[in-house]
Design a protein around this motif. Structure first.
Motif, PDB file in Angstrom:
ATOM      1  N   SER A  21       0.809  -1.216   0.000  1.00  0.00           N
ATOM      2  CA  SER A  21       0.000   0.000   0.000  1.00  0.00           C
ATOM      3  C   SER A  21       0.839   1.261   0.000  1.00  0.00           C
ATOM      4  O   SER A  21       0.314   2.346  -0.152  1.00  0.00           O
ATOM      5  N   VAL A  22       2.105   1.162   0.164  1.00  0.00           N
ATOM      6  CA  VAL A  22       2.952   2.362   0.110  1.00  0.00           C
ATOM      7  C   VAL A  22       4.048   2.201  -0.945  1.00  0.00           C
ATOM      8  O   VAL A  22       5.215   2.329  -0.681  1.00  0.00           O
ATOM      9  N   GLY A  23       3.620   1.942  -2.187  1.00  0.00           N
ATOM     10  CA  GLY A  23       4.572   1.950  -3.285  1.00  0.00           C
ATOM     11  C   GLY A  23       5.120   0.570  -3.582  1.00  0.00           C
ATOM     12  O   GLY A  23       4.704  -0.434  -3.024  1.00  0.00           O
ATOM     13  N   THR A  24       6.053   0.551  -4.497  1.00  0.00           N
ATOM     14  CA  THR A  24       6.551  -0.713  -5.035  1.00  0.00           C
ATOM     15  C   THR A  24       8.022  -0.895  -4.702  1.00  0.00           C
ATOM     16  O   THR A  24       8.785  -1.408  -5.486  1.00  0.00           O
ATOM     17  N   HIS A  25       8.396  -0.451  -3.521  1.00  0.00           N
ATOM     18  CA  HIS A  25       9.808  -0.498  -3.159  1.00  0.00           C
ATOM     19  C   HIS A  25      10.330  -1.921  -3.055  1.00  0.00           C
ATOM     20  O   HIS A  25       9.664  -2.785  -2.503  1.00  0.00           O
ATOM     21  N   ALA A  26      11.545  -2.116  -3.563  1.00  0.00           N
ATOM     22  CA  ALA A  26      12.243  -3.354  -3.270  1.00  0.00           C
ATOM     23  C   ALA A  26      12.762  -3.254  -1.845  1.00  0.00           C
ATOM     24  O   ALA A  26      13.259  -2.208  -1.429  1.00  0.00           O
ATOM     25  N   MET A  27      12.572  -4.332  -1.079  1.00  0.00           N
ATOM     26  CA  MET A  27      13.086  -4.350   0.286  1.00  0.00           C
ATOM     27  C   MET A  27      14.471  -4.966   0.272  1.00  0.00           C
ATOM     28  O   MET A  27      14.653  -6.079  -0.216  1.00  0.00           O
ATOM     29  N   VAL A  28      15.413  -4.254   0.743  1.00  0.00           N
ATOM     30  CA  VAL A  28      16.797  -4.716   0.702  1.00  0.00           C
ATOM     31  C   VAL A  28      17.366  -4.731   2.115  1.00  0.00           C
ATOM     32  O   VAL A  28      16.698  -4.377   3.083  1.00  0.00           O
ATOM     33  N   HIS A  29      18.590  -5.080   2.202  1.00  0.00           N
ATOM     34  CA  HIS A  29      19.244  -5.282   3.495  1.00  0.00           C
ATOM     35  C   HIS A  29      20.512  -4.451   3.519  1.00  0.00           C
ATOM     36  O   HIS A  29      21.263  -4.484   2.567  1.00  0.00           O
ATOM     37  N   PRO A  30      20.755  -3.735   4.598  1.00  0.00           N
ATOM     38  CA  PRO A  30      22.067  -3.098   4.686  1.00  0.00           C
ATOM     39  C   PRO A  30      23.135  -4.175   4.824  1.00  0.00           C
ATOM     40  O   PRO A  30      22.847  -5.271   5.301  1.00  0.00           O
ATOM     41  N   ALA A  31      24.344  -3.882   4.384  1.00  0.00           N
ATOM     42  CA  ALA A  31      25.414  -4.873   4.463  1.00  0.00           C
ATOM     43  C   ALA A  31      25.556  -5.363   5.898  1.00  0.00           C
ATOM     44  O   ALA A  31      25.506  -4.580   6.847  1.00  0.00           O
ATOM     45  N   ARG A  32      25.719  -6.679   6.043  1.00  0.00           N
ATOM     46  CA  ARG A  32      25.908  -7.233   7.388  1.00  0.00           C
ATOM     47  C   ARG A  32      27.299  -6.894   7.864  1.00  0.00           C
ATOM     48  O   ARG A  32      28.269  -7.045   7.135  1.00  0.00           O
ATOM     49  N   VAL A  33      27.366  -6.483   9.073  1.00  0.00           N
ATOM     50  CA  VAL A  33      28.666  -6.141   9.653  1.00  0.00           C
ATOM     51  C   VAL A  33      28.786  -6.826  11.004  1.00  0.00           C
ATOM     52  O   VAL A  33      27.793  -7.164  11.638  1.00  0.00           O
ATOM     53  N   THR A  34      30.007  -7.056  11.407  1.00  0.00           N
ATOM     54  CA  THR A  34      30.266  -7.564  12.753  1.00  0.00           C
ATOM     55  C   THR A  34      30.886  -6.426  13.542  1.00  0.00           C
ATOM     56  O   THR A  34      32.054  -6.115  13.373  1.00  0.00           O
ATOM     57  N   PRO A  35      30.076  -5.764  14.360  1.00  0.00           N
ATOM     58  CA  PRO A  35      30.602  -4.588  15.051  1.00  0.00           C
ATOM     59  C   PRO A  35      31.646  -4.956  16.100  1.00  0.00           C
ATOM     60  O   PRO A  35      31.639  -6.064  16.636  1.00  0.00           O
ATOM     61  N   ARG A  36      32.512  -4.000  16.345  1.00  0.00           N
ATOM     62  CA  ARG A  36      33.391  -4.157  17.499  1.00  0.00           C
ATOM     63  C   ARG A  36      32.529  -4.257  18.755  1.00  0.00           C
ATOM     64  O   ARG A  36      31.522  -3.574  18.871  1.00  0.00           O
ATOM     65  N   PRO A  37      32.929  -5.074  19.699  1.00  0.00           N
ATOM     66  CA  PRO A  37      32.143  -5.172  20.949  1.00  0.00           C
ATOM     67  C   PRO A  37      32.458  -4.016  21.886  1.00  0.00           C
ATOM     68  O   PRO A  37      33.213  -4.158  22.844  1.00  0.00           O
ATOM     69  N   TRP A  38      31.856  -2.871  21.629  1.00  0.00           N
ATOM     70  CA  TRP A  38      32.148  -1.659  22.401  1.00  0.00           C
ATOM     71  C   TRP A  38      31.699  -1.833  23.849  1.00  0.00           C
ATOM     72  O   TRP A  38      30.602  -2.303  24.110  1.00  0.00           O
ATOM     73  N   ARG A  39      32.534  -1.383  24.762  1.00  0.00           N
ATOM     74  CA  ARG A  39      32.169  -1.402  26.182  1.00  0.00           C
ATOM     75  C   ARG A  39      31.249  -0.245  26.536  1.00  0.00           C
ATOM     76  O   ARG A  39      30.259  -0.395  27.242  1.00  0.00           O
ATOM     77  N   ASP A  40      31.624   0.939  26.066  1.00  0.00           N
ATOM     78  CA  ASP A  40      30.879   2.146  26.441  1.00  0.00           C
ATOM     79  C   ASP A  40      31.247   3.268  25.465  1.00  0.00           C
ATOM     80  O   ASP A  40      32.089   3.097  24.586  1.00  0.00           O
ATOM     81  N   TRP A  41      30.629   4.427  25.653  1.00  0.00           N
ATOM     82  CA  TRP A  41      30.875   5.548  24.729  1.00  0.00           C
ATOM     83  C   TRP A  41      32.287   6.094  24.859  1.00  0.00           C
ATOM     84  O   TRP A  41      32.858   6.588  23.885  1.00  0.00           O
ATOM     85  N   ALA A  42      32.854   6.026  26.055  1.00  0.00           N
ATOM     86  CA  ALA A  42      34.232   6.516  26.220  1.00  0.00           C
ATOM     87  C   ALA A  42      35.180   5.736  25.315  1.00  0.00           C
ATOM     88  O   ALA A  42      36.075   6.320  24.679  1.00  0.00           O
ATOM     89  N   GLU A  43      34.959   4.423  25.221  1.00  0.00           N
ATOM     90  CA  GLU A  43      35.804   3.620  24.339  1.00  0.00           C
ATOM     91  C   GLU A  43      35.563   3.988  22.868  1.00  0.00           C
ATOM     92  O   GLU A  43      36.494   4.083  22.072  1.00  0.00           O
TER      93      GLU A  43
END
Ligand SMILES: [Zn+2]
Length: 326
Positions: A21-43
């Motif tokens: 109902s909201v257009g004919t968009h193809a649904m895609v996926h952002p590239a899969r990434v393995t993030p760094r396991p951040w401890r906190d914002w300071a890091e």
């Protein structure tokens, strides 16, 4: 806090149905990434990424006195309860290895009435912009076409943030538009016009990647936080209230990080006084989002805050502002 790969795959789920109902968009996926396991914002902030950040003021919209900040809140200064022209800004993040990401697309002169948008008289936003001020034109002047972008992230689907999508990503393009699933589902409604959504924007033909941001790994203070490239450079943060799927972003640039609140806070005063915008779909959510932003701002004073529509942040700086490096 550990960002397990299984958890990552779990929350980056494709939405394969239910969008007819909201257009004919193809649904895609952002590239899969393995993030760094951040401890906190300071890091995170101890490991900035050499991104270049440029802001483009695409035009200005006229907002009524009750839009930017709650009119009837006792903490609201009367001086802010005024009709005013406010900037609509788009941000280009040029990453050293991951390509360029555009955050929001501003207003566009694409709608046949200058850059005004909405459904008159129910919902009509006046807009003004110079010729060539729209994001597609400003990027083209720097030799960048929409198809050169890695992603376009839309903070929410209002016309002053998603207005430039059509001109930037012509029919048949392949650049994914990233937005929160909650935003998309909120716009997928017969009454979307009264929620501030503009059908011509939503009914475009670009591929869409819906982000289940509530399931992103939780970081201190801010809660669910999507590390887009897994290197801590660009973070997408669900901040609902103004709309269901409103996003903020954190850019871990050298010198000082930038927080882009988008419309979780139109003005500095929304955060400083903890008073929500006047137009919200969920007041409790808006208050909670502002509280998280306020606590984060207090805890990390080195982060430069950029609000959704704060005129004082752009006055006299021109249409293109180099934010990082500086
Ligand atoms: Zn806005």
């Amino acid at each position: 806090m550990r960002n397990g790969v299984l958890g990552l795959l779990g929350w980056m789920v494709l939405w394969l149905a239910g969008c007819a109902s909201v257009g004919t968009h193809a649904m895609v996926h952002p590239a899969r990434v393995t993030p760094r396991p951040w401890r906190d914002w300071a890091e995170v902030f101890a490991n900035p990424v050499g991104v270049r950040v440029t802001a483009f003021v695409t035009g200005e919209v006229l907002v009524g006195p009750s839009i930017l900040i709650e009119e009837d809140n006792p903490r609201t200064p009367r001086a802010l309860v005024v009709e005013r022209w406010v900037p609509a800004v788009s941000y280009l993040i040029e990453h050293p290895t991951q390509g360029a990401v555009l955050l929001d697309t501003g207003v566009s002169p694409d709608h046949g009435r200058g850059c005004d948008y909405g459904v008159s008289p129910l919902f009509h936003i006046r807009c003004r912009a110079a010729g060539g001020q729209d994001i597609a034109s400003q990027l083209a002047a720097r030799g960048i076409a929409g198809r050169d972008l890695r992603y376009v992230v839309v903070s929410h689907l209002h016309g002053d943030h998603a207005g430039g999508l059509h001109a930037l990503l012509p029919r048949g393009g392949a650049v994914p538009v990233l937005l929160s699933r909650a935003e998309w589902e909120s716009a997928d409604s017969p009454i979307r016009a009264v929620r501030g959504y503009v059908a011509s924007i939503i009914d475009g033909d670009y591929p869409i990647a819906l982000l289940d941001l509530d399931r992103a790994p939780s970081m201190p203070i801010l809660g669910p936080s999507m590390d887009l490239f897994g290197d801590g450079s660009i973070w997408l943060l669900p901040m609902p209230g103004h709309t269901r799927g409103q996003l903020a972003a954190l850019i871990n640039a050298p010198g000082a990080p930038l927080m882009l609140t988008f419309d979780a806070a139109h003005l500095e005063a929304n955060v400083a006084l903890q008073v929500p915008p006047g137009f919200v779909v969920d007041h409790d959510d808006a208050v909670a989002s502002l509280a998280r932003i306020g606590r984060f701002h207090a805890a990390f004073s080195q982060v430069e805050m950029i609000y959704g529509h704060e005129p004082a942040q752009w006055a006299g700086r021109g249409e293109r502002v180099e934010l990082r490096p500086r």
